[in-house]
Write an enzyme that holds these catalytic residues in place. Structure first.
Site, PDB file in Angstrom:
ATOM      1  N   CYS A  76      91.860-107.574  -0.776  1.00 12.01           N
ATOM      2  CA  CYS A  76      91.281-108.900  -0.900  1.00 12.01           C
ATOM      3  C   CYS A  76      90.903-109.372   0.502  1.00 12.01           C
ATOM      4  O   CYS A  76      91.769-109.421   1.383  1.00 12.01           O
ATOM      5  CB  CYS A  76      92.329-109.836  -1.513  1.00 12.01           C
ATOM      6  SG  CYS A  76      91.828-111.564  -1.598  1.00 12.01           S
ATOM      7  N   CYS A 186      83.675-109.807  -0.612  1.00 10.98           N
ATOM      8  CA  CYS A 186      84.760-110.176  -1.525  1.00 10.98           C
ATOM      9  C   CYS A 186      84.867-109.005  -2.487  1.00 10.98           C
ATOM     10  O   CYS A 186      83.846-108.485  -2.955  1.00 10.98           O
ATOM     11  CB  CYS A 186      84.403-111.458  -2.279  1.00 10.98           C
ATOM     12  SG  CYS A 186      85.453-111.775  -3.727  1.00 10.98           S
TER      13      CYS A 186
HETATM   14  N1  DGL Z   1      88.698-110.737  -4.176  1.00 13.03           N
HETATM   15  C1  DGL Z   1      88.975-111.664  -3.148  1.00 13.03           C
HETATM   16  C2  DGL Z   1      88.313-111.332  -1.836  1.00 13.03           C
HETATM   17  O1  DGL Z   1      88.067-110.186  -1.556  1.00 13.03           O
HETATM   18  C3  DGL Z   1      88.988-113.127  -3.391  1.00 13.03           C
HETATM   19  C4  DGL Z   1      88.458-113.739  -4.603  1.00 13.03           C
HETATM   20  C5  DGL Z   1      89.130-115.056  -4.847  1.00 13.03           C
HETATM   21  O2  DGL Z   1      90.199-115.014  -5.426  1.00 13.03           O
HETATM   22  O3  DGL Z   1      88.616-116.089  -4.415  1.00 13.03           O
HETATM   23  O4  DGL Z   1      88.050-112.196  -1.041  1.00 13.03           O
END
Ligand code: DGL
Length: 259
Positions: A76, A186
């Site tokens: 993430c 993301c």
């Molecule tokens: N998948 C996450 C990222 O790479 C964040 C998405 C979220 O929960 O806002 O930033």
């Protein structure tokens, strides 16, 4: 080979986005055992405070370590920006690998190009992104594009629905025909790459951090003598803070998705 190398690699995200990274990890390290945890009950992280994301991430990592993880992947971008430094300081003996927007390879491929960086608002606000843009942006025109609501919408699945196409049109439609590359900053966004491509037009190059993160995990495990023995494929297990059969079925369908 030590006992520790038999442990699993704990991989987590705010929800199912990190499964895009997990796919790269399994491709790079097929003999490793992976346990994936999606914090879908608390998604999206990108719209929380930095302190909240740090606390949620800390709890997940501590649970993984109590269960015997030999290494952690923060799949993430938002949690990496908010929590990786603190978690590494708290657990100096554990390889903790994060992910960052793949601006470096994008800028290398398009040294004078126009590059969109799609990410959560938090990722684009925190120092890590600004350091990255300063270090690698060079003579590119780097355009940060915060995408509020997009990760939360992807969490719901049904990726071919018209409302999702409309949301993407609203976020990046004004850049159609005018960009060289897009950094998917993301881990949810690689699952809607085709939909983004449809809006921006043909010939746009896409970059995400999954493969780089997988190579970094290989290096860290190898340096620490923690690589799993070859032989048979490792197990890949899924868990979620929204622990319902439907949610886990959604995770598995993202893991096996052809895109
Ligand atoms: N998948 C996450 C990222 O790479 C964040 C998405 C979220 O929960 O806002 O930033």
């Amino acid at each position: 080979m030590g006992e520790r190398s038999k442990g699993f690699v704990g991989v987590f995200d705010s929800g199912l986005g990190g499964i895009s990274v997990l796919r790269s990890l399994v491709a790079e390290l097929p003999h490793e055992g992976f346990r994936y945890f999606g914090d879908s009950a608390h998604a999206p992280y990108g719209e929380k405070s930095e302190a909240e994301v740090l606390e949620l991430s800390r709890a997940i990592v501590e649970r993984f370590l109590a269960d015997g993880a030999k290494a952690i992947v923060i799949a993430c971008n938002t949690a990496t920006s908010a929590a990786a430094a603190t978690l590494r300081a708290a657990h100096p003996d554990v390889p903790i690998v994060g992910i960052e927007p793949a601006l470096k390879p994008a800028a290398r491929a398009f040294p004078r190009g126009r590059i969109l960086v799609m990410a959560t608002e938090m990722t684009l606000q925190l120092d890590k992104y600004h350091d990255l843009a300063r270090a690698w942006g060079g003579e590119c025109e780097v355009v940060p594009v915060p995408c509020p609501g997009l990760a939360a919408r992807i969490e719901r699945g049904d990726l071919d629905a018209p409302d999702l196409a409309e949301m993407i049109e609203g976020l990046v439609g004004s850049y159609a025909g005018s960009v060289d590359a897009v950094v998917l900053g993301c881990t949810h966004y690689p699952f809607v790459r085709t939909q983004i491509e449809r809006v921006l037009g043909p010939g746009v190059a896409f970059f995400d951090g999954g493969a780089g993160t997988a190579r970094q995990l290989r290096k860290r495990l190898s340096d620490e003598g923690l690589l799993a023995a070859d032989g048979h494929p490792g197990r890949v297990e899924f868990a979620s803070s929204l622990d319902t059969p439907d949610e886990l079925a959604l995770y598995r369908s993202f893991f096996h998705m052809e895109r």
